[in-house]
Write a protein that holds these residues in place. Structure first.
Motif, PDB file in Angstrom:
ATOM      1  N   UNK A   1      87.333   3.615 -13.599  1.00  0.00           N
ATOM      2  CA  UNK A   1      86.386   4.725 -13.507  1.00  0.00           C
ATOM      3  C   UNK A   1      86.129   5.220 -14.917  1.00  0.00           C
ATOM      4  N   UNK A   2      84.856   5.241 -15.305  1.00  0.00           N
ATOM      5  CA  UNK A   2      84.484   5.668 -16.652  1.00  0.00           C
ATOM      6  C   UNK A   2      83.438   6.757 -16.547  1.00  0.00           C
ATOM      7  N   UNK A   3      83.578   7.809 -17.331  1.00  0.00           N
ATOM      8  CA  UNK A   3      82.560   8.850 -17.353  1.00  0.00           C
ATOM      9  C   UNK A   3      82.380   9.356 -18.782  1.00  0.00           C
ATOM     10  N   UNK A   4      81.228   9.901 -19.029  1.00  0.00           N
ATOM     11  CA  UNK A   4      80.888  10.412 -20.361  1.00  0.00           C
ATOM     12  C   UNK A   4      80.640  11.910 -20.263  1.00  0.00           C
ATOM     13  N   UNK A   5      81.375  12.686 -21.037  1.00  0.00           N
ATOM     14  CA  UNK A   5      81.216  14.136 -21.066  1.00  0.00           C
ATOM     15  C   UNK A   5      80.723  14.523 -22.454  1.00  0.00           C
ATOM     16  N   UNK A   6      79.545  15.095 -22.539  1.00  0.00           N
ATOM     17  CA  UNK A   6      78.882  15.247 -23.838  1.00  0.00           C
ATOM     18  C   UNK A   6      79.041  16.627 -24.465  1.00  0.00           C
ATOM     19  N   UNK A   7      79.737  17.542 -23.796  1.00  0.00           N
ATOM     20  CA  UNK A   7      79.785  18.922 -24.261  1.00  0.00           C
ATOM     21  C   UNK A   7      80.412  19.113 -25.631  1.00  0.00           C
TER      22      UNK A   7
END
Length: 253
Positions: free
Chosen positions: A152-158
């Motif tokens: 599971x891969x996710x990108x959090x840009x904050x």
């Protein structure tokens, strides 16, 4: 999303009959309200239709009331970006985007208004809180639905954006609000920490969590020296000199 002319009516009301404290949105003067929010708060999702190239597009957005005059003579609110609820071109497998929309809700875009003011920055951070809540709920839904997942891969840009916005103005005396700016960067890390904490329940002895960064964020405020970057800065100056450029002022990074 709105190449046509779409009018909406705003009504200010008194929830307790004393001072004006509520903003409501109407499609026309005879319709029921499609959304409302009290002073200082966000609305729930407002579902609407905009016009794009002569087509009706289903959208979702929120408002955040910034200020209402007690006598109802004026009001100011933030209108979020409108999410196109019909666009699933980025979704795979087919249908999963609609499932997320139904089970998790629309994706919230970060707020951009009056940055470097107390209220503007607060609204921005509030929007990121909602974004992170969406990421957590979406991750939970996907991992439960596809329970045979192996990655599971996710990108959090904050954090990236917070550094772009504030890091140069978070060095002592670099900005009138430098302390507040530094605190906002810390707050963004705390918001992202919520996602990490929410994922810890998936550590079942056979899984690992990796937190990575795509690049480092380095202040470039005048007079600020970045420890450990002296050689990089010197190398840049040497290369530029060899290319015939005159180095007037070296800025680390």
């Amino acid at each position: 999303v709105n190449n046509g002319l779409t009018r909406r009516y705003i009504l200010l009301t008194q929830s307790e009959g004393k001072v004006y404290d509520t903003v409501s949105i109407y499609k026309n003067k005879k319709s029921v309200s499609i959304g409302q929010a009290k002073n200082g708060l966000w609305s729930e999702w407002i579902y609407d239709k905009y016009i794009k190239e002569e087509d009706d597009i289903k959208v979702g957005y929120k408002i955040r009331v910034m200020d209402i005059a007690e006598d109802g003579s004026a009001a100011k609110f933030y209108l979020s970006h409108a999410t196109n609820l019909d666009d699933h071109s980025y979704d795979y497998p087919k249908g999963v985007g609609q499932e997320l929309l139904e089970h998790v809700g629309p994706f919230m875009n970060f707020a951009t208004i009056d940055r470097y003011t107390e209220l503007g920055d607060e609204i921005c951070m509030e929007s990121w809180e909602m974004i992170m809540d969406w990421h957590i709920k979406a991750a939970d839904y996907l991992m439960e639905k596809y329970n045979d997942w192996s990655l599971f891969y996710t990108h959090l840009h904050g954090i990236d954006l917070a550094n772009h916005w504030y890091i140069n103005e978070a060095i002592e005396d670099s900005h009138p609000r430098w302390k507040e700016n530094a605190e906002l960067i810390d707050r963004m890390y705390e918001i992202n920490d919520k996602f990490v904490v929410a994922m810890l329940k998936y550590l079942d002895g056979n899984s690992n969590i990796f937190i990575t960064s795509d690049h480092a964020a380095i202040p470039r405020s005048v007079g600020y020296e970045n420890p450990g970057l002296g050689e990089i800065s010197g190398l840049n100056a040497k290369v530029l000199s060899e290319l015939g450029y005159t180095v007037i002022n070296e800025v680390p990074g």
